[in-house]
Design a protein around this motif. Structure first.
Motif, mmCIF file in Angstrom:
data_model
loop_
_atom_site.group_PDB
_atom_site.id
_atom_site.type_symbol
_atom_site.label_atom_id
_atom_site.label_comp_id
_atom_site.label_asym_id
_atom_site.label_seq_id
_atom_site.Cartn_x
_atom_site.Cartn_y
_atom_site.Cartn_z
ATOM 1 N N GLY B 25 87.402 43.163 81.818
ATOM 2 C CA GLY B 25 87.053 41.921 82.508
ATOM 3 C C GLY B 25 87.742 41.792 83.856
ATOM 4 O O GLY B 25 87.139 41.368 84.841
ATOM 5 N N LEU B 26 89.018 42.190 83.898
ATOM 6 C CA LEU B 26 89.773 42.071 85.149
ATOM 7 C C LEU B 26 89.222 43.013 86.215
ATOM 8 O O LEU B 26 89.146 42.662 87.391
ATOM 9 C CB LEU B 26 91.252 42.388 84.904
ATOM 10 N N LEU B 27 88.821 44.216 85.803
ATOM 11 C CA LEU B 27 88.361 45.209 86.783
ATOM 12 C C LEU B 27 86.909 44.992 87.177
ATOM 13 O O LEU B 27 86.524 45.239 88.316
ATOM 14 C CB LEU B 27 88.551 46.626 86.229
ATOM 15 N N ALA B 29 85.072 42.335 87.825
ATOM 16 C CA ALA B 29 84.835 41.449 88.970
ATOM 17 C C ALA B 29 85.371 42.053 90.261
ATOM 18 O O ALA B 29 84.912 41.719 91.357
ATOM 19 C CB ALA B 29 85.472 40.092 88.717
ATOM 20 N N LEU B 30 86.341 42.972 90.119
ATOM 21 C CA LEU B 30 86.929 43.586 91.307
ATOM 22 C C LEU B 30 86.002 44.656 91.879
ATOM 23 O O LEU B 30 85.936 44.861 93.088
ATOM 24 C CB LEU B 30 88.281 44.210 90.928
ATOM 25 N N LEU B 31 85.263 45.326 90.984
ATOM 26 C CA LEU B 31 84.457 46.473 91.420
ATOM 27 C C LEU B 31 83.057 46.091 91.872
ATOM 28 O O LEU B 31 82.359 46.893 92.476
ATOM 29 C CB LEU B 31 84.363 47.498 90.280
ATOM 30 N N GLY B 32 82.606 44.882 91.571
ATOM 31 C CA GLY B 32 81.255 44.519 91.984
ATOM 32 C C GLY B 32 81.073 43.022 92.046
ATOM 33 O O GLY B 32 81.976 42.259 91.692
ATOM 34 N N ASN B 33 79.903 42.607 92.495
ATOM 35 C CA ASN B 33 79.560 41.184 92.526
ATOM 36 C C ASN B 33 78.361 40.936 91.630
ATOM 37 O O ASN B 33 77.807 41.859 91.051
ATOM 38 C CB ASN B 33 79.262 40.741 93.958
ATOM 39 N N ASP B 37 80.439 40.228 88.077
ATOM 40 C CA ASP B 37 81.237 39.012 87.914
ATOM 41 C C ASP B 37 80.932 38.361 86.576
ATOM 42 O O ASP B 37 81.837 37.963 85.842
ATOM 43 C CB ASP B 37 80.927 38.018 89.045
ATOM 44 N N SER B 40 82.468 40.064 83.807
ATOM 45 C CA SER B 40 83.901 39.779 83.786
ATOM 46 C C SER B 40 84.185 38.445 83.098
ATOM 47 O O SER B 40 85.089 38.345 82.264
ATOM 48 C CB SER B 40 84.416 39.775 85.230
#
Lengths: 389, 62
Positions: B25-27, B29-33, B37, B40
Motif C-alpha cells: 500500500g505504501l509503495l 501510491a508512490l509508483l503511480g497515480n 492510488d 494503495s
C-alpha cells in the motif's frame, strides 16, 4: 525454543528505548496529526484567488516578480524564486543577509498572471508553520532536528525490539486476543500488542524516513562540500558575478539542458546557497516517481552556460524519496485520512506503553525473566517461558 | 525433557501478511497515480479494519 536470556535482552531494549523516546514521539504524533492536512488547513484558513489555472512556466517573467519584490523591499537582496505546482503562484525569497535563516527574511507571493501580491504569511508565522517547527526540531534549529532524528532512531529500535518480544509473549495466545474481563492492565497490554504489531510496518517506515529527514541539513552540506569545490576551480581568481542574467534566462538554460524536466525554483548567485558565480536551478521529473527526484542545474550567472546538470548522489535521492513516505501526501486525501488513523493508532500504542510501565506490578516481568534465566542456566533443560502480562 | 520449538509461523503469520500488505500500500501510491492510488487506499485500509474488527469482537463476547 528461544532462550529466556535473549528475550530478557529484547525486553530491556524495548523498555529503555521506548521510555527515552515516548515523550518526544507523543509530541511528534500529536503535532503530526494536523500537519498531515497542512495544505487543506492552509487553504481553508487563508483562501487565495488567482487569475487563472496552475501553470508550469509563468505567464509573467520571474524577473518581473523579482523587480516588483525589490521595489517593495529596496533594502533586501533576492535569494530565490520558486514556482508553486498546484497554484499559479511565484514566491520570491528575500533577506538582508545571505541565508533565509536571517531575521530580516521575507517571503513574497505573486499571482503568476498579473504580478499582483498574493497575501502569504511569512514562514514560521502561521500556526501550521509553528507546528512544523515544533514537530521537526522542538523550535531548536538544526541541533533540534538532529535530536528529533535521534528520537526517531530510538523509536525504530523500540519497534524492532517490540516486534521481537511480541512473539514470546504471544506464543500461547491467538492473534488479536483482547482479554477485556480479567484486568484493566491485561486489556491494555493486549491492545498495545495488537495495535503495535498491526501498525508495525507503517510505523517503521515513518520512523525511518523521519530519521532521514532529520539528516537533510548535514546531507545537503555534504553534497555541497563535494560538488561545489571542483566546479569553482576554474573561477579561482574571478570576482563574484557582476552583470548577471535574468532568472528566466537561467531557467531556460536549464530547460534546454534537461528538456524532460520541470523548473521548480531558482537560487540566485550566493556563496552560501549556490555559488557566487552560478544560479542554482532546481528541476524535477514528471512521472509519479521522478517528480520526487530533483536534479540541480548550475548556470553561469554571466554567460548563461550550464556548468553542471547532474542528478544528486544516492544519499540525497534516498532523502527525497523519504519525504512523501513520511508526510503521506502522495496519494490524495484518502491516503491522508489513512495516515491520520495510523497516527492515532500509534498514539494509543505510546499511551498504553506509558500506562503499562506506570502500572507495572511489584514483581515485574523482568524479575520473572531473571528467575527463568537462572533456572535455565542451573538446570540442564531449558525453561519454558510463560506468557506474561 | 522434550525441547519444543518456538511456533514462529503461528505467532508471526498474521503480522507478516499485514506487513506485506502495508508495504504494498505504501509503495503503490508512490509508483503511480489513479488506480495505483486506489489500490494503495484499499491495501492500507486492511490493517486498520483488522484492528477495528478485533476490538469490536472483544466487546461482542459476553
Amino acid at each position: 525454543m528461544i532462550s529466556a536470556r535473549r528475550v530478557r535482552t529484547w525486553y530491556r531494549l524495548h523498555k529503555w528505548t521506548s521510555l527515552l523516546c515516548t515523550l518526544f514521539l507523543l509530541v511528534s504524533c500529536l503535532t503530526g496529526l494536523p500537519l498531515i492536512f497542512h495544505d487543506e488547513i492552509d487553504h481553508w484558513v487563508s483562501p487565495t484567488h488567482f487569475s487563472g489555472p496552475p501553470v508550469e512556466v509563468p505567464p509573467i517573467s520571474f524577473e518581473r516578480a523579482v523587480t516588483v519584490a525589490k521595489q517593495q523591499n529596496p533594502t533586501l537582496r533576492t535569494l530565490f524564486v520558486t514556482m508553486e505546482e498546484d497554484e499559479p503562484q511565484i514566491n520570491v525569497g528575500m533577506s538582508a543577509g545571505l541565508t533565509p535563516q536571517d531575521k530580516s527574511r521575507k517571503l513574497l507571493a505573486f499571482d503568476a498572471y498579473t504580478a499582483a501580491n498574493v497575501t502569504s504569511s511569512q514562514p514560521g508565522e502561521s500556526l501550521m508553520d509553528k507546528l512544523l517547527l515544533l514537530h521537526r526540531a522542538l523550535f531548536a534549529g538544526v541541533p533540534g532536528e538532529l535530536f528529533m532524528g535521534a528520537m526517531a532512531l530510538l523509536f525504530v529500535i523500540a519497534l524492532i525490539s517490540g516486534a521481537l518480544v511480541y512473539g514470546p509473549f504471544m506464543r500461547r495466545l491467538d492473534f488479536g486476543t483482547l482479554r477485556r474481563k480479567q484486568s484493566r492492565r491485561l486489556h491494555w497490554f493486549d491492545l498495545h500488542n495488537l495495535l503495535g504489531i498491526v501498525t508495525l510496518c507503517w510505523a517503521l517506515i515513518v520512523g525511518a524516513t523521519g530519521v532521514m529527514n532529520a539528516l537533510s541539513t548535514p546531507l545537503f552540506a555534504m553534497w555541497r562540500a563535494t560538488a561545489v569545490p571542483q566546479l569553482l576551480a576554474s573561477y579561482a581568481n574571478k570576482p563574484p558575478a557582476q552583470k548577471i542574467i535574468t532568472p528566466d534566462q537561467a531557467a531556460d538554460a536549464a530547460r534546454r539542458a534537461l528538456p524532460q524536466m520541470k523548473v521548480t525554483g531558482i537560487i540566485f548567485p550566493n556563496p552560501i546557497m549556490s555559488t557566487a558565480h552560478h544560479f542554482l536551478v532546481y528541476t524535477k521529473g514528471r512521472t509519479p516517481v521522478t517528480s520526487r527526484l530533483f536534479t540541480p542545474v548550475l548556470v553561469d550567472a554571466e554567460t548563461g552556460q550550464v556548468a553542471m546538470a547532474k542528478p544528486f548522489p544516492w544519499y540525497i535521492r534516498t532523502l527525497e524519496v523519504s519525504r512523501p513516505l513520511h508526510f503521506g501526501d502522495y496519494g490524495g486525501l484518502p491516503l491522508k485520512v489513512i495516515w491520520s488513523l495510523f497516527d492515532v493508532a500509534t498514539i494509543i500504542v505510546l499511551l498504553s506503553g506509558i500506562y503499562l510501565w506506570l502500572s507495572r506490578r511489584r514483581t515485574p516481568v523482568e524479575d520473572e525473566l531473571d528467575k527463568l534465566v537462572h533456572r535455565e542456566e542451573s538446570s540442564t533443560g531449558p525453561a519454558s517461558l510463560r506468557a506474561h502480562a | 525433557m522434550t525441547q519444543r520449538r518456538f511456533p514462529f509461523l503461528k505467532v508471526y503469520c498474521a503480522a507478516i501478511i499485514l506487513a506485506a500488505i502495508t508495504l504494498y500500500g505504501l509503495l503503490s501510491a508512490l509508483l503511480g497515480n489513479g488506480l495505483w492510488d486506489a489500490a494503495s487506499w484499499c491495501a492500507l485500509a486492511i490493517p486498520l479494519c483488522v484492528i477495528i474488527a478485533y476490538v469490536v469482537k472483544s466487546y461482542q463476547k459476553t
